[in-house]
Scaffold this motif. Structure first.
Motif, PDB file in Angstrom:
ATOM      1  N   SER A   1      17.915  -3.063  -8.385  1.00 34.98           N
ATOM      2  CA  SER A   1      17.076  -3.970  -7.619  1.00 34.98           C
ATOM      3  C   SER A   1      15.767  -4.290  -8.337  1.00 34.98           C
ATOM      4  N   ARG A   2      15.632  -5.530  -8.795  1.00 30.30           N
ATOM      5  CA  ARG A   2      14.347  -5.960  -9.368  1.00 30.30           C
ATOM      6  C   ARG A   2      13.363  -6.293  -8.253  1.00 30.30           C
ATOM      7  N   PHE A   3      13.922  -6.720  -7.127  1.00 28.21           N
ATOM      8  CA  PHE A   3      13.160  -6.968  -5.918  1.00 28.21           C
ATOM      9  C   PHE A   3      12.357  -5.706  -5.546  1.00 28.21           C
ATOM     10  N   GLY A   4      13.000  -4.533  -5.665  1.00 25.67           N
ATOM     11  CA  GLY A   4      12.351  -3.263  -5.310  1.00 25.67           C
ATOM     12  C   GLY A   4      11.105  -3.004  -6.130  1.00 25.67           C
ATOM     13  N   ALA A   5      11.164  -3.283  -7.446  1.00 24.79           N
ATOM     14  CA  ALA A   5      10.021  -3.030  -8.323  1.00 24.79           C
ATOM     15  C   ALA A   5       8.806  -3.861  -7.910  1.00 24.79           C
ATOM     16  N   ARG A   6       9.049  -5.031  -7.374  1.00 19.29           N
ATOM     17  CA  ARG A   6       7.949  -5.905  -6.956  1.00 19.29           C
ATOM     18  C   ARG A   6       7.294  -5.413  -5.674  1.00 19.29           C
ATOM     19  N   LEU A   7       7.949  -4.483  -4.995  1.00 21.22           N
ATOM     20  CA  LEU A   7       7.409  -3.994  -3.729  1.00 21.22           C
ATOM     21  C   LEU A   7       6.865  -2.582  -3.862  1.00 21.22           C
ATOM     22  N   GLU A   8       6.661  -2.135  -5.111  1.00 21.55           N
ATOM     23  CA  GLU A   8       6.040  -0.836  -5.335  1.00 21.55           C
ATOM     24  C   GLU A   8       4.547  -0.923  -5.039  1.00 21.55           C
TER      25      GLU A   8
ATOM     26  N   VAL B   1      10.737  -4.525   6.366  1.00 21.21           N
ATOM     27  CA  VAL B   1      11.889  -3.854   5.779  1.00 21.21           C
ATOM     28  C   VAL B   1      12.311  -4.607   4.524  1.00 21.21           C
ATOM     29  N   ALA B   2      12.506  -3.859   3.437  1.00 21.39           N
ATOM     30  CA  ALA B   2      13.066  -4.438   2.208  1.00 21.39           C
ATOM     31  C   ALA B   2      14.466  -3.863   2.051  1.00 21.39           C
ATOM     32  N   LYS B   3      15.443  -4.718   2.149  1.00 19.19           N
ATOM     33  CA  LYS B   3      16.834  -4.245   2.164  1.00 19.19           C
ATOM     34  C   LYS B   3      17.399  -4.099   0.758  1.00 19.19           C
ATOM     35  N   GLY B   4      18.082  -2.969   0.552  1.00 19.84           N
ATOM     36  CA  GLY B   4      18.805  -2.757  -0.698  1.00 19.84           C
ATOM     37  C   GLY B   4      17.928  -2.401  -1.897  1.00 19.84           C
ATOM     38  N   VAL B   5      16.614  -2.165  -1.671  1.00 17.54           N
ATOM     39  CA  VAL B   5      15.712  -2.014  -2.825  1.00 17.54           C
ATOM     40  C   VAL B   5      15.824  -0.675  -3.532  1.00 17.54           C
ATOM     41  N   ARG B   6      16.504   0.323  -2.903  1.00 14.68           N
ATOM     42  CA  ARG B   6      16.610   1.612  -3.589  1.00 14.68           C
ATOM     43  C   ARG B   6      17.820   1.684  -4.506  1.00 14.68           C
TER      44      ARG B   6
ATOM     45  N   MET C   1       0.828  -1.214   0.000  1.00 11.28           N
ATOM     46  CA  MET C   1       0.000   0.000   0.000  1.00 11.28           C
ATOM     47  C   MET C   1       0.863   1.265   0.000  1.00 11.28           C
ATOM     48  N   ARG C   2       2.056   1.188   0.596  1.00 10.16           N
ATOM     49  CA  ARG C   2       2.820   2.408   0.858  1.00 10.16           C
ATOM     50  C   ARG C   2       4.261   2.003   1.156  1.00 10.16           C
ATOM     51  N   THR C   3       5.186   2.873   0.738  1.00  8.17           N
ATOM     52  CA  THR C   3       6.578   2.603   1.119  1.00  8.17           C
ATOM     53  C   THR C   3       7.199   3.901   1.588  1.00  8.17           C
ATOM     54  N   HIS C   4       8.171   3.811   2.481  1.00  8.44           N
ATOM     55  CA  HIS C   4       9.000   4.980   2.753  1.00  8.44           C
ATOM     56  C   HIS C   4      10.453   4.583   2.987  1.00  8.44           C
ATOM     57  N   LYS C   5      11.316   5.583   2.804  1.00  5.66           N
ATOM     58  CA  LYS C   5      12.758   5.332   2.816  1.00  5.66           C
ATOM     59  C   LYS C   5      13.245   5.005   4.214  1.00  5.66           C
ATOM     60  N   LEU C   6      14.253   4.131   4.248  1.00  9.10           N
ATOM     61  CA  LEU C   6      14.919   3.804   5.512  1.00  9.10           C
ATOM     62  C   LEU C   6      16.416   3.766   5.226  1.00  9.10           C
ATOM     63  N   GLY C   7      17.152   4.642   5.863  1.00 10.26           N
ATOM     64  CA  GLY C   7      18.606   4.669   5.679  1.00 10.26           C
ATOM     65  C   GLY C   7      18.978   4.989   4.238  1.00 10.26           C
ATOM     66  N   GLU C   8      20.104   4.407   3.771  1.00 15.08           N
ATOM     67  CA  GLU C   8      20.647   4.740   2.458  1.00 15.08           C
ATOM     68  C   GLU C   8      19.978   3.980   1.319  1.00 15.08           C
ATOM     69  N   ALA C   9      19.616   2.736   1.540  1.00 10.73           N
ATOM     70  CA  ALA C   9      19.205   1.888   0.411  1.00 10.73           C
ATOM     71  C   ALA C   9      17.948   1.071   0.685  1.00 10.73           C
ATOM     72  N   ASP C  10      17.417   1.148   1.896  1.00  7.58           N
ATOM     73  CA  ASP C  10      16.295   0.275   2.271  1.00  7.58           C
ATOM     74  C   ASP C  10      14.958   1.026   2.239  1.00  7.58           C
ATOM     75  N   ARG C  11      13.897   0.251   2.305  1.00 10.65           N
ATOM     76  CA  ARG C  11      12.566   0.829   2.416  1.00 10.65           C
ATOM     77  C   ARG C  11      11.776   0.078   3.474  1.00 10.65           C
ATOM     78  N   ILE C  12      10.875   0.811   4.114  1.00 12.28           N
ATOM     79  CA  ILE C  12       9.854   0.154   4.929  1.00 12.28           C
ATOM     80  C   ILE C  12       8.597   0.095   4.071  1.00 12.28           C
ATOM     81  N   VAL C  13       8.042  -1.099   3.915  1.00  9.92           N
ATOM     82  CA  VAL C  13       6.896  -1.312   3.042  1.00  9.92           C
ATOM     83  C   VAL C  13       5.688  -1.673   3.901  1.00  9.92           C
ATOM     84  N   THR C  14       4.577  -0.948   3.704  1.00  9.33           N
ATOM     85  CA  THR C  14       3.331  -1.269   4.396  1.00  9.33           C
ATOM     86  C   THR C  14       2.482  -2.111   3.459  1.00  9.33           C
ATOM     87  N   ILE C  15       2.105  -3.296   3.901  1.00 10.84           N
ATOM     88  CA  ILE C  15       1.479  -4.304   3.043  1.00 10.84           C
ATOM     89  C   ILE C  15       0.164  -4.749   3.659  1.00 10.84           C
ATOM     90  N   LEU C  16      -0.857  -4.922   2.818  1.00  7.45           N
ATOM     91  CA  LEU C  16      -2.082  -5.576   3.282  1.00  7.45           C
ATOM     92  C   LEU C  16      -1.999  -7.032   2.842  1.00  7.45           C
TER      93      LEU C  16
END
Ligand SMILES: [Zn+2]
Length: 235
Positions: A35-42, A26-31, A1-16
């Protein structure tokens, strides 16, 4: 549903989630751009996730895309803004984390699927989602009988009363929509798309205004994304 930045390269992802309700991970390294992993967590992506329990936040270890609804939404502004309003509303209606919310999950996935498919006007899909998610949360508006006395001679729509009201129960400031507008609201709540798709633009506009006011009153604060949802001019 929502993501926000954490540190240099990570994101906190809010998921239903289907089973566990709303969670954060936490999704590590997704920024990093690779990172193809990051695109899946948009936002808007239906994913199959694996997580492990961390000390403060759970960590997302794997994500496989089931349906990337965002691909169809980002190229169409009315659909994108409607989808954004859906995500924000789901996030707000589901207050607690890790509390199962299966019906809200199914409504959100169904709403995003309908938006991406483009079979109905985006605003109708959004209003149907609002009405049904409010109903699941326990705030269904009364639409076929007076919210206060159950009388059937309804005259007006009053947010504070919880829906339509009769002439006797009508509080000051109640809106007096056209009968077709109330019929459209009922059709959207029930999923009667034949009636909804055949509705006139002015009834859709009136319906959207009432539904937005009703939703915002129940959430106590405005839904930010609603400001960007384009309204069809009344004709
Ligand atoms: Zn009444």
């Amino acid at each position: 549903m929502r993501t926000h930045k954490l540190g240099e390269a990570d994101r906190i992802v809010t998921i239903l989630t289907k089973r566990t309700g709303k969670i954060r991970g936490v999704a590590k390294g997704v920024r990093r751009t690779t990172s193809r992993f990051g695109a899946r967590l948009e936002p808007f992506t239906h994913v199959d996730l694996q997580m492990h329990t961390g000390r403060t936040l759970d960590v997302i270890t794997q994500a496989e895309t089931i349906r990337p609804y965002g691909e169809a939404l980002v190229v169409d502004y009315p659909r994108y803004t409607a989808g954004s309003a859906m995500l924000e509303t789901a996030d707000r209606l589901i207050a607690g984390e890790k509390e199962p919310a299966l019906r809200q999950f199914l409504l959100l996935v169904g709403g995003l699927r309908a938006l991406a498919a483009g079979e109905h006007e985006a605003r109708l899909v959004l209003d149907a989602y609002f009405l049904r998610s409010l109903a699941v949360a326990g705030y269904a508006p009364a639409l076929d009988a007076c919210a206060r006395c159950q009388g059937t001679a309804v005259r007006a729509f009053a947010i504070v009363a919880g829906g339509v009201v009769c002439g006797n129960c009508r509080p000051a400031g109640a809106a007096v929509p056209e009968g077709e507008t109330l019929g459209l609201m009922l059709a959207l709540l029930k999923g009667d798309w034949a009636t909804a798709d055949a509705s006139l633009a002015r009834h859709r506009a009136e319906c959207s205004g009432l539904v937005a006011a009703y939703l915002q009153w129940h959430l106590e604060h405005g839904i930010r994304s609603l400001r960007h949802v384009e309204r069809e001019p009344a004709t």
